[in-house]
Write a protein that holds these residues in place. Sequence first.
Motif, PDB file in Angstrom:
ATOM      1  N   LEU A 235       0.834  -1.191   0.000  1.00 50.79           N
ATOM      2  CA  LEU A 235       0.000   0.000   0.000  1.00 50.79           C
ATOM      3  C   LEU A 235       0.871   1.244   0.000  1.00 50.79           C
ATOM      4  O   LEU A 235       1.861   1.317   0.734  1.00 50.79           O
ATOM      5  N   ASN A 236       0.508   2.214  -0.829  1.00 50.11           N
ATOM      6  CA  ASN A 236       1.154   3.519  -0.784  1.00 50.11           C
ATOM      7  C   ASN A 236       0.245   4.428   0.044  1.00 50.11           C
ATOM      8  O   ASN A 236      -0.759   4.929  -0.465  1.00 50.11           O
TER       9      ASN A 236
ATOM     10  N   THR B  51      -6.544   6.443   1.468  1.00 47.86           N
ATOM     11  CA  THR B  51      -7.297   6.918   2.623  1.00 47.86           C
ATOM     12  C   THR B  51      -6.656   6.365   3.892  1.00 47.86           C
ATOM     13  O   THR B  51      -6.263   5.189   3.919  1.00 47.86           O
ATOM     14  N   PRO B  52      -6.558   7.182   4.957  1.00 43.18           N
ATOM     15  CA  PRO B  52      -6.036   6.639   6.214  1.00 43.18           C
ATOM     16  C   PRO B  52      -6.829   5.387   6.616  1.00 43.18           C
ATOM     17  O   PRO B  52      -8.051   5.356   6.537  1.00 43.18           O
TER      18      PRO B  52
ATOM     19  N   GLU C 206     -14.569   4.584  -0.725  1.00 42.49           N
ATOM     20  CA  GLU C 206     -14.006   4.471   0.627  1.00 42.49           C
ATOM     21  C   GLU C 206     -13.776   3.016   1.005  1.00 42.49           C
ATOM     22  O   GLU C 206     -14.703   2.222   0.931  1.00 42.49           O
ATOM     23  N   PRO C 207     -12.561   2.673   1.359  1.00 45.16           N
ATOM     24  CA  PRO C 207     -11.403   3.545   1.353  1.00 45.16           C
ATOM     25  C   PRO C 207     -10.726   3.564  -0.022  1.00 45.16           C
ATOM     26  O   PRO C 207     -10.679   2.557  -0.718  1.00 45.16           O
ATOM     27  N   TYR C 208     -10.206   4.716  -0.409  1.00 50.31           N
ATOM     28  CA  TYR C 208      -9.405   4.823  -1.616  1.00 50.31           C
ATOM     29  C   TYR C 208      -8.034   4.242  -1.322  1.00 50.31           C
ATOM     30  O   TYR C 208      -7.511   4.373  -0.211  1.00 50.31           O
TER      31      TYR C 208
END
Length: 170
Positions: free
Chosen positions: A10-11, A16-17, A159-161
Amino acid sequence: MADNDPIGTLNPEFSTPGATARPWSDVDRALTEAKIFWLSTVRGDGRPHVTPLPAVWVGGQLHFCTGADEQKAVNLRHEPRCVLTTGTPLQHEGLDVVVEGAAVRVAGQQRLAELAGLWKTRLGWDFQASDDTFVGDEGNVALVFAVAPDKILAFGKGEPYSQTRFRPSR
């Protein structure tokens, strides 16, 4: 997950947090089920060339075909590195996938016959396999290319992105 499946990273900068990496199975399914991809190549003078085309994901590679004199084939002769993208036009749902790699010609009657079968099953296109090309019903000839990914980016929308990077396990 199979032992040779790519592992996603994951970047968080573009996610999204609290988002997690997309599982490889989502990406594999998106590539397998997609009918249209956008192929980006580079012309001899450095200008980009982008065109939509059908492609088939099988064996960890994306396969596409083109006429020998089409711009994409001309471009790939001098620069085989390219990008294929697919996804959804929706902004807040779905998965967009970017595949970066080098296009390599596929040859061999047996392998091309297998791919021609997939073109028929998945895309409804009829090709016969010669030793180094597809041949259409009207005698049109198409070169077949395979792109083994150097990198795959998966963009989860909604959500989430998330932005997940996959490197092939080679």
